[in-house]
Design a protein around this motif. Structure first.
Motif, PDB file in Angstrom:
ATOM      1  N   ALA A   1       1.685  -0.905  -6.294  1.00  0.00           N
ATOM      2  CA  ALA A   1       2.112   0.692  -4.768  1.00  0.00           C
ATOM      3  C   ALA A   1      -0.079   0.154  -5.126  1.00  0.00           C
ATOM      4  N   ALA A   2      -0.405  -0.709  -4.051  1.00  0.00           N
ATOM      5  CA  ALA A   2      -1.644  -0.740  -3.421  1.00  0.00           C
ATOM      6  C   ALA A   2      -3.087  -1.161  -2.811  1.00  0.00           C
ATOM      7  N   ARG A   3      -3.388  -1.006  -2.432  1.00  0.00           N
ATOM      8  CA  ARG A   3      -4.155  -0.951  -0.777  1.00  0.00           C
ATOM      9  C   ARG A   3      -4.816  -2.755  -1.235  1.00  0.00           C
ATOM     10  N   VAL A   4      -4.233  -3.917  -0.346  1.00  0.00           N
ATOM     11  CA  VAL A   4      -5.001  -5.171  -0.795  1.00  0.00           C
ATOM     12  C   VAL A   4      -6.292  -4.862   0.490  1.00  0.00           C
ATOM     13  N   ALA A   5      -7.459  -5.470  -0.048  1.00  0.00           N
ATOM     14  CA  ALA A   5      -9.154  -5.752   0.642  1.00  0.00           C
ATOM     15  C   ALA A   5      -9.137  -6.801   1.632  1.00  0.00           C
TER      16      ALA A   5
ATOM     17  N   ALA B   1       1.761 -10.425   4.128  1.00  0.00           N
ATOM     18  CA  ALA B   1       3.116 -10.567   4.926  1.00  0.00           C
ATOM     19  C   ALA B   1       2.969  -8.753   5.508  1.00  0.00           C
ATOM     20  N   CYS B   2       1.816  -8.521   6.217  1.00  0.00           N
ATOM     21  CA  CYS B   2       1.879  -7.273   7.006  1.00  0.00           C
ATOM     22  C   CYS B   2       1.832  -7.474   8.003  1.00  0.00           C
ATOM     23  N   GLY B   3       2.273  -7.589   8.986  1.00  0.00           N
ATOM     24  CA  GLY B   3       2.929  -6.614   9.820  1.00  0.00           C
ATOM     25  C   GLY B   3       2.089  -6.172  10.934  1.00  0.00           C
ATOM     26  N   PRO B   4       1.610  -5.444  11.239  1.00  0.00           N
ATOM     27  CA  PRO B   4       0.911  -5.038  12.538  1.00  0.00           C
ATOM     28  C   PRO B   4      -0.628  -4.261  11.457  1.00  0.00           C
TER      29      PRO B   4
ATOM     30  N   ALA C   1       1.172  -1.250  -0.153  1.00  0.00           N
ATOM     31  CA  ALA C   1       0.250  -0.631   0.101  1.00  0.00           C
ATOM     32  C   ALA C   1       1.009   1.069   0.101  1.00  0.00           C
ATOM     33  N   TYR C   2       1.397   1.376   0.667  1.00  0.00           N
ATOM     34  CA  TYR C   2       2.362   1.925   0.841  1.00  0.00           C
ATOM     35  C   TYR C   2       4.454   2.385   0.532  1.00  0.00           C
ATOM     36  N   GLY C   3       4.649   1.545  -0.128  1.00  0.00           N
ATOM     37  CA  GLY C   3       5.513   0.960  -0.026  1.00  0.00           C
ATOM     38  C   GLY C   3       6.812   0.569   0.329  1.00  0.00           C
TER      39      GLY C   3
ATOM     40  N   SER D   1       6.863  -2.013  10.284  1.00  0.00           N
ATOM     41  CA  SER D   1       7.423  -2.338  11.564  1.00  0.00           C
ATOM     42  C   SER D   1       9.329  -2.389  10.652  1.00  0.00           C
ATOM     43  N   SER D   2       8.978  -2.493   9.122  1.00  0.00           N
ATOM     44  CA  SER D   2      11.130  -2.838   8.269  1.00  0.00           C
ATOM     45  C   SER D   2      11.120  -0.870   8.169  1.00  0.00           C
ATOM     46  N   GLY D   3      10.282  -0.246   8.360  1.00  0.00           N
ATOM     47  CA  GLY D   3      10.869   1.080   7.785  1.00  0.00           C
ATOM     48  C   GLY D   3      11.744   1.857   8.842  1.00  0.00           C
TER      49      GLY D   3
ATOM     50  N   GLN E   1       5.894  -0.239  15.756  1.00  0.00           N
ATOM     51  CA  GLN E   1       4.358  -1.109  16.179  1.00  0.00           C
ATOM     52  C   GLN E   1       5.506  -2.496  16.022  1.00  0.00           C
ATOM     53  N   TYR E   2       5.674  -3.098  17.924  1.00  0.00           N
ATOM     54  CA  TYR E   2       6.118  -4.403  16.727  1.00  0.00           C
ATOM     55  C   TYR E   2       4.812  -5.172  16.790  1.00  0.00           C
ATOM     56  N   THR E   3       4.933  -6.387  16.573  1.00  0.00           N
ATOM     57  CA  THR E   3       3.410  -7.480  16.058  1.00  0.00           C
ATOM     58  C   THR E   3       3.824  -8.524  17.071  1.00  0.00           C
TER      59      THR E   3
HETATM   60  C1  LIG Z   1      11.097   0.265  16.997  1.00  0.00           C
HETATM   61  C2  LIG Z   1      11.354  -1.783  16.717  1.00  0.00           C
HETATM   62  C3  LIG Z   1      12.608  -1.964  16.639  1.00  0.00           C
HETATM   63  C4  LIG Z   1      12.809  -2.997  16.512  1.00  0.00           C
HETATM   64  N1  LIG Z   1      13.649  -3.437  16.851  1.00  0.00           N
HETATM   65  C5  LIG Z   1      14.508  -4.815  15.970  1.00  0.00           C
HETATM   66  C6  LIG Z   1      15.987  -5.343  15.564  1.00  0.00           C
HETATM   67  O1  LIG Z   1      17.218  -4.769  16.488  1.00  0.00           O
HETATM   68  N2  LIG Z   1      16.474  -5.703  15.243  1.00  0.00           N
HETATM   69  C7  LIG Z   1      15.056  -7.006  14.378  1.00  0.00           C
HETATM   70  O2  LIG Z   1      15.564  -8.017  14.191  1.00  0.00           O
HETATM   71  N3  LIG Z   1      13.742  -6.587  14.320  1.00  0.00           N
HETATM   72  C8  LIG Z   1      13.291  -5.691  15.582  1.00  0.00           C
HETATM   73  N4  LIG Z   1      12.504  -5.334  15.292  1.00  0.00           N
HETATM   74  C9  LIG Z   1      11.291  -6.326  14.521  1.00  0.00           C
HETATM   75  C10 LIG Z   1      11.282  -5.928  13.263  1.00  0.00           C
HETATM   76  O3  LIG Z   1      11.453  -4.927  12.607  1.00  0.00           O
HETATM   77  C11 LIG Z   1       9.757  -6.769  12.528  1.00  0.00           C
HETATM   78  O4  LIG Z   1       9.454  -7.965  12.785  1.00  0.00           O
HETATM   79  C12 LIG Z   1       9.764  -6.289  11.137  1.00  0.00           C
HETATM   80  O5  LIG Z   1      10.168  -5.591  10.263  1.00  0.00           O
HETATM   81  C13 LIG Z   1       8.643  -7.177  11.141  1.00  0.00           C
HETATM   82  O6  LIG Z   1       8.591  -6.958   8.899  1.00  0.00           O
HETATM   83  P1  LIG Z   1       6.992  -7.427   8.401  1.00  0.00           P
HETATM   84  O7  LIG Z   1       7.754  -7.363   6.880  1.00  0.00           O
HETATM   85  O8  LIG Z   1       5.739  -8.751   9.218  1.00  0.00           O
HETATM   86  O9  LIG Z   1       6.368  -6.251   8.684  1.00  0.00           O
HETATM   87  P2  LIG Z   1       6.278  -4.678   8.292  1.00  0.00           P
HETATM   88  O10 LIG Z   1       7.727  -4.190   7.667  1.00  0.00           O
HETATM   89  O11 LIG Z   1       5.048  -3.776   9.158  1.00  0.00           O
HETATM   90  O12 LIG Z   1       5.495  -4.890   6.771  1.00  0.00           O
HETATM   91  C14 LIG Z   1       4.175  -5.101   6.636  1.00  0.00           C
HETATM   92  C15 LIG Z   1       3.789  -3.733   4.904  1.00  0.00           C
HETATM   93  O13 LIG Z   1       3.013  -4.427   4.623  1.00  0.00           O
HETATM   94  C16 LIG Z   1       1.939  -2.899   4.249  1.00  0.00           C
HETATM   95  N5  LIG Z   1       0.202  -3.522   4.126  1.00  0.00           N
HETATM   96  C17 LIG Z   1      -0.413  -3.842   5.205  1.00  0.00           C
HETATM   97  N6  LIG Z   1      -2.168  -3.716   4.751  1.00  0.00           N
HETATM   98  C18 LIG Z   1      -1.514  -4.122   3.266  1.00  0.00           C
HETATM   99  C19 LIG Z   1      -3.144  -4.508   2.420  1.00  0.00           C
HETATM  100  N7  LIG Z   1      -3.996  -4.231   2.782  1.00  0.00           N
HETATM  101  N8  LIG Z   1      -2.512  -3.773   1.615  1.00  0.00           N
HETATM  102  C20 LIG Z   1      -0.656  -4.077   1.353  1.00  0.00           C
HETATM  103  N9  LIG Z   1       0.408  -3.988   1.698  1.00  0.00           N
HETATM  104  C21 LIG Z   1       0.074  -3.311   3.128  1.00  0.00           C
HETATM  105  C22 LIG Z   1       2.707  -2.742   4.529  1.00  0.00           C
HETATM  106  O14 LIG Z   1       2.200  -1.185   4.055  1.00  0.00           O
HETATM  107  C23 LIG Z   1       4.138  -2.533   5.011  1.00  0.00           C
HETATM  108  O15 LIG Z   1       4.725  -2.510   4.716  1.00  0.00           O
HETATM  109  C24 LIG Z   1      12.043  -3.655  16.145  1.00  0.00           C
HETATM  110  C25 LIG Z   1      10.300  -3.232  15.296  1.00  0.00           C
HETATM  111  C26 LIG Z   1      10.723  -1.605  16.102  1.00  0.00           C
HETATM  112  C27 LIG Z   1       8.906  -1.423  15.747  1.00  0.00           C
END
Ligand SMILES: Cc1cc2nc3c(=O)[nH]c(=O)nc-3n(C[C@H](O)[C@H](O)[C@H](O)COP(=O)(O)OP(=O)(O)OC[C@H]3O[C@@H](n4cnc5c(N)ncnc54)[C@H](O)[C@@H]3O)c2cc1C
Length: 422
Positions: A204-208, A240-243, A69-71, A78-80, A353-355
């Motif tokens: 680049a799009a948000r999925v329902a 894999a939409c993290g939080p 949705a946002y790149g 959480s990865s940003g 945010q942590y998930t």
């Molecule tokens: C402050 C902080 C510190 C951390 N420190 C560490 C560390 O030191 N070491 C470590 O290993 N881990 C650390 N972590 C944890 C780690 O960052 C996360 O576990 C990891 O980034 C999670 O990645 P993800 O891909 O699951 O989620 P995300 O990175 O959140 O990615 C999810 C993606 O899904 C997209 N998305 C969501 N909904 C939709 C939709 N409906 N349609 C399209 N796209 C969508 C979002 O735009 C996003 O880009 C930390 C986290 C935080 C918040």
């Protein structure tokens, strides 16, 4: 994997997806969709998990579309963040030590091959321990068993090496000299670029929220739909939409993922002070006080963050401004542990945010009602480093259809938190 691989073709007069997106200019390059509009795999979410899953599947010869949705590595995800720690120690949770070891090599390879040496910083990681410290004791044993380079340092040695730290009640520590940190959002973007180079599409799009029923056929998901009404078809779907996972699958995950607010601070050093920069001080963790930090990287400030879980948040509405209470706590700790930083200004901050899963083990499983849908998440504050190993693992399970380790399954995710992975 059940879907057959089809040749990836550039469509002329493409269907809804290609035509719609091309006209809106949302694809990074000219649309290349399969003639029937179908990909082998659609990965939703270009955070570290989705990016590596897409990369691994595309490398294995699958046609992949990666939708976000946002790149990739966006500031809401959480990865940003700027930086993420990569350490090998995990108490007695050996599987994560093994994954970290595997991942470190892959991150280093990415840094080399993408020509971005800065992505991994070998700053070292210091585990600060009190007299009785079961987590650090268990960590030392695991590192020993796995042959991970590390050293046990007693108080006198710690003070001699890092005089800028007032160790207070810390009596010993483990130092992992070959660990360090990753420049997080750059690293995710580099992975996505490599996946694109291999032929993956990025959209680049948000999925329902997906559902069998109108869009599904007999327990399978037929297509993704986006906010704009585009349809993206694939044989297998990975979310894999993290939080955002709980919002996409409220009935299945709403009670099993705990999304917490986490605040990060960057402190400015006094003029001319270089002892808090990379090369002068390692990444450090003081788990007894649930706090950790990273050296100043390229003048962005000395990072400190609380690892304890903050209050629940919604990633779409969370106020991304730090609170005075957490700022006070961090500044108090910094002044006590790093005396030269007493009174230092906050020069940057972030709210992320942590998930969390109930115990900190990741979630990797098929959806209980849609057999071609995978749910991957629950990074639980430690997932970033594992991106490459997790990507390999998920891609392998999609390919071989084999069972996932029970620790990652939905069935082991409880509705009450009891953290066990640090
Ligand atoms: C402050 C902080 C510190 C951390 N420190 C560490 C560390 O030191 N070491 C470590 O290993 N881990 C650390 N972590 C944890 C780690 O960052 C996360 O576990 C990891 O980034 C999670 O990645 P993800 O891909 O699951 O989620 P995300 O990175 O959140 O990615 C999810 C993606 O899904 C997209 N998305 C969501 N909904 C939709 C939709 N409906 N349609 C399209 N796209 C969508 C979002 O735009 C996003 O880009 C930390 C986290 C935080 C918040």
């Amino acid at each position: 994997m059940k879907t057959t691989r089809r040749k990836f073709l550039t469509a002329v007069g493409a269907g809804a997806l290609g035509a719609g997106l091309a006209s809106k200019g949302v694809l990074g390059k000219a649309p290349a969709v399969q003639r029937d509009g179908t990909f082998d795999v659609a990965v939703v979410g270009a955070g570290v998990f989705g990016a590596w899953i897409a990369h691994e599947l595309q490398s294995a010869g699958r046609s992949v579309v990666l939708v976000d949705a946002y790149g990739a590595g966006n500031a809401r995800s959480s990865s940003g963040g700027q930086t993420r720690v990569i350490r090998m120690g995990y108490g007695d949770k050996e599987i994560y030590s093994r994954w970290s070891m595997r991942a470190l090599g892959r991150w280093q390879e990415l840094a080399r091959r993408s020509g971005r040496a800065h992505l991994f910083q070998e700053s070292g990681v210091l585990w600060m321990a009190r007299e009785r410290d079961p987590l650090t004791v268990a960590t030392a044993k695991t590192l020993e068993r796995l042959g991970v380079p590390h050293e046990r340092l007693e108080r006198a040695e710690l003070e001699a090496r890092w005089p800028q730290i007032d160790f207070g009640p810390i009596t010993w520590a483990i130092h992992e000299p070959e660990s360090g940190f990753l420049v997080a959002f750059h690293a995710v973007q580099a992975v996505v670029q490599r996946a694109q180079g291999l032929g993956a599409e990025v959209l680049a799009a948000r999925v329902a929220p997906p559902a069998p029923g109108p869009a599904g056929q007999g327990g399978r998901l037929a297509a993704l739909t986006t906010d704009r009404g585009d349809r993206v078809r694939a044989g297998t779907y990975v979310f894999a939409c993290g939080p955002w996972m709980g919002k996409l699958f409220p009935e299945v995950l709403g009670e099993r993922l705990f999304t917490s607010r986490q605040e990060v601070f960057y402190l400015g050093s006094p003029p001319g002070e270089r002892r808090f920069e990379v090369g002068s001080i390692p990444v450090w963790a003081d788990f007894s006080e649930e706090i950790y930090g990273l050296p100043d990287f390229r003048g962005r400030g000395f990072k400190l963050a609380i690892d304890g879980h903050g209050p629940p948040v919604d990633p779409d509405t969370v106020e991304r401004i730090v609170t005075p209470e957490t700022a006070r706590r961090v500044l108090e700790y910094a002044g006590r542990r790093f005396p030269a930083l007493k009174g230092s200004p906050i020069v940057g901050s972030a709210v992320c945010q942590y998930t969390n899963t109930s115990n900190g083990d990741f979630l990797i499983d098929r959806h209980p009602e849609m057999e071609n849908v995978w749910m991957v998440g629950g990074g639980s504050g430690h997932g970033f480093k594992h991106g490459p190993a997790l990507g390999e693992y998920v891609a392998a399970r999609i390919e071989d259809g084999g069972p996932v380790d029970p620790r990652f399954t939905l069935a082991t995710k409880e509705a009450v938190q009891n953290r066990a992975v640090y």
